[in-house]
Design a protein around this motif. Sequence first.
Motif, mmCIF file in Angstrom:
data_model
loop_
_atom_site.group_PDB
_atom_site.id
_atom_site.type_symbol
_atom_site.label_atom_id
_atom_site.label_comp_id
_atom_site.label_asym_id
_atom_site.label_seq_id
_atom_site.Cartn_x
_atom_site.Cartn_y
_atom_site.Cartn_z
ATOM 1 N N GLN A 165 0.911 -1.248 -0.162
ATOM 2 C CA GLN A 165 -0.018 0.039 -0.228
ATOM 3 C C GLN A 165 0.829 1.180 -0.176
ATOM 4 N N THR A 166 0.421 2.267 -0.805
ATOM 5 C CA THR A 166 1.226 3.505 -0.818
ATOM 6 C C THR A 166 1.255 4.168 0.614
ATOM 7 N N ASP A 167 0.426 3.945 1.485
ATOM 8 C CA ASP A 167 0.491 4.735 2.716
ATOM 9 C C ASP A 167 1.057 3.815 3.863
ATOM 10 N N GLU A 168 1.704 2.861 3.408
ATOM 11 C CA GLU A 168 2.124 1.749 4.466
ATOM 12 C C GLU A 168 2.938 2.419 5.572
ATOM 13 N N ARG A 169 4.061 3.247 4.781
ATOM 14 C CA ARG A 169 4.790 4.011 5.917
ATOM 15 C C ARG A 169 4.264 4.864 6.983
ATOM 16 N N ALA A 170 3.206 5.699 6.386
ATOM 17 C CA ALA A 170 2.440 6.669 7.044
ATOM 18 C C ALA A 170 1.607 5.932 8.040
ATOM 19 N N ARG A 171 1.081 4.543 7.950
ATOM 20 C CA ARG A 171 0.433 4.057 8.862
ATOM 21 C C ARG A 171 1.282 3.235 10.019
ATOM 22 N N ARG A 202 13.656 10.476 3.887
ATOM 23 C CA ARG A 202 12.317 11.278 4.232
ATOM 24 C C ARG A 202 11.728 10.604 5.546
ATOM 25 N N TRP A 203 11.336 9.048 5.350
ATOM 26 C CA TRP A 203 10.746 8.465 6.251
ATOM 27 C C TRP A 203 11.437 8.405 7.496
ATOM 28 N N LYS A 204 12.860 8.072 7.531
ATOM 29 C CA LYS A 204 13.869 8.121 8.794
ATOM 30 C C LYS A 204 13.551 9.516 9.468
ATOM 31 N N ASN A 205 13.281 10.654 8.779
ATOM 32 C CA ASN A 205 13.343 11.656 9.486
ATOM 33 C C ASN A 205 11.961 12.023 10.214
ATOM 34 N N ILE A 212 10.857 9.571 20.016
ATOM 35 C CA ILE A 212 10.941 8.104 20.667
ATOM 36 C C ILE A 212 12.393 7.917 21.070
ATOM 37 N N PRO A 213 12.783 7.905 22.303
ATOM 38 C CA PRO A 213 13.897 7.447 22.708
ATOM 39 C C PRO A 213 14.499 5.997 22.570
ATOM 40 N N LYS A 214 15.909 5.626 22.476
ATOM 41 C CA LYS A 214 16.356 4.387 22.454
ATOM 42 C C LYS A 214 15.613 3.820 21.125
ATOM 43 N N PHE A 215 16.067 4.617 19.786
ATOM 44 C CA PHE A 215 15.356 4.245 18.540
ATOM 45 C C PHE A 215 16.622 3.687 17.621
ATOM 46 N N LEU A 216 16.975 2.424 17.300
ATOM 47 C CA LEU A 216 18.059 1.968 16.651
ATOM 48 C C LEU A 216 17.630 1.720 15.156
ATOM 49 N N SER A 217 18.491 2.128 14.167
ATOM 50 C CA SER A 217 18.351 1.784 12.801
ATOM 51 C C SER A 217 19.504 0.781 12.263
ATOM 52 N N VAL A 218 19.150 -0.647 11.740
ATOM 53 C CA VAL A 218 20.169 -1.271 11.563
ATOM 54 C C VAL A 218 19.798 -1.428 9.909
ATOM 55 N N GLU A 219 20.813 -1.300 8.974
ATOM 56 C CA GLU A 219 20.622 -1.319 7.694
ATOM 57 C C GLU A 219 21.630 -2.234 7.031
ATOM 58 N N HIS A 220 21.248 -3.035 6.036
ATOM 59 C CA HIS A 220 22.149 -4.091 5.155
ATOM 60 C C HIS A 220 22.084 -3.427 3.839
ATOM 61 N N ILE A 230 15.930 -0.803 -8.295
ATOM 62 C CA ILE A 230 15.885 -2.251 -7.850
ATOM 63 C C ILE A 230 16.076 -2.231 -6.152
ATOM 64 N N TYR A 231 15.662 -3.549 -5.860
ATOM 65 C CA TYR A 231 15.867 -3.702 -4.314
ATOM 66 C C TYR A 231 17.424 -3.677 -3.944
ATOM 67 N N ASN A 232 17.813 -2.845 -3.058
ATOM 68 C CA ASN A 232 19.216 -2.511 -2.624
ATOM 69 C C ASN A 232 19.509 -3.254 -1.206
ATOM 70 N N GLY A 233 18.558 -3.726 -0.681
ATOM 71 C CA GLY A 233 18.815 -4.239 0.762
ATOM 72 C C GLY A 233 17.524 -4.099 1.763
ATOM 73 N N ALA A 234 17.712 -4.173 2.974
ATOM 74 C CA ALA A 234 16.717 -4.047 3.732
ATOM 75 C C ALA A 234 17.350 -3.725 5.286
ATOM 76 N N GLY A 235 16.220 -3.184 5.919
ATOM 77 C CA GLY A 235 16.812 -2.844 7.450
ATOM 78 C C GLY A 235 15.870 -3.081 8.447
ATOM 79 N N LEU A 236 16.144 -2.811 9.932
ATOM 80 C CA LEU A 236 15.274 -2.809 10.792
ATOM 81 C C LEU A 236 15.350 -1.637 11.781
ATOM 82 N N PHE A 237 14.211 -1.212 11.980
ATOM 83 C CA PHE A 237 14.082 -0.105 12.983
ATOM 84 C C PHE A 237 13.648 -1.057 14.289
#
Length: 276
Positions: A165-171, A202-205, A212-220, A230-237
Amino acid sequence: MNYRHSFHAGNSADVVKHSLLIALVQALQQKPSALTLIDTHAGCGLYDLGGEEAKRTGEATQGVVRAFADTNPLLDDYRAAVRAVNDGAEPHLYPGSPRILAQLLRPQDILILNEKHAQDAIALRDAMRGTHAAVHERDAYELWLAMLPTRTPRGVVLVDPPYEQTDERARITATLAAAHRKWAHGVTVIWYPLKDRVTHVRWKNQLRNLGIPKFLSVEHWLYDSDQPDIYNGAGLFIVNPPYAFTQALPRMQEPLRAALAPEGHRGKITADWLRE
C-alpha cells in the motif's frame, strides 16, 4: 513496493532479519520474566524453497544458501533455526518469523500471530499446528494497538509488512506513535526494504521526529553504490533494543555482511541510533 514473503523466502533480507530477531529475543530471555511475542504481518509461516513463487525469484541462493555455505559460528543460531524445519543437511523449507519465534518460546512466553490475507492465514494455521501460538486474521495496525500493553511484563512487536500500500509507511509511523504512548517500555521491530534512498531518508526523519528515545536503525546495503529502481537491501528499526543485544550486534555485522555480499560488491551493514 510489493514484498510478499512467499516470493522472497530465504533471501538476504530474511537472513539478516531472522539472525537479528533470534539474537534480540535471546537477549531478552536472559531475564526469566515472561515475554509476549507479536507478529503483525505473519505470512504463511513456512515456505517451500522449491515452490513456484520462491523459484520464480531464486533469491534464496543469495541468502540462506550462502549462510549455510558460510562457517562463521556467529551464524550458528540462525542455521539451527532453519535446520529445525528441514530433514536433510540442506534447506528445502524456510521458516518464516512465526516458526522461528515458536522455536524460541519458553513455557512462560506467549506468541500471537496475525495475517490478514485469507489464504495466507489458512497456510499459517497449518504451519503452526502443534505450537502454542494464537493466530488472528485482522488488520495488522488495529491488532498492533489492541494487543498493547501486553499481558506479560515485557514483549516484542514485529512489524513486517509487504509494503503493498502507498500509505504503508504513514500507517506504521502513526501506529508506532500511538503504540509508544500506550507501551513506552516495549520493544518494537519494524522491517523495511531499501530501494529509493530519498524516500527512505524522508521516512527516517519522520520517525526521528516522533521523539521516541532508544530508537535504533540497522541497515544492510547489498551494493557498493545505489542500483536505481531495484531492491538494494533491507533494514530494521528497533525501539528499546535490550542492552545485551546492542552489545552483541557489532560482532554480528561483519559475518552477515561477508556471507551475503554479492559478487563484485563488498556491501555494508550499519547500526545507528535515530535517538538514544
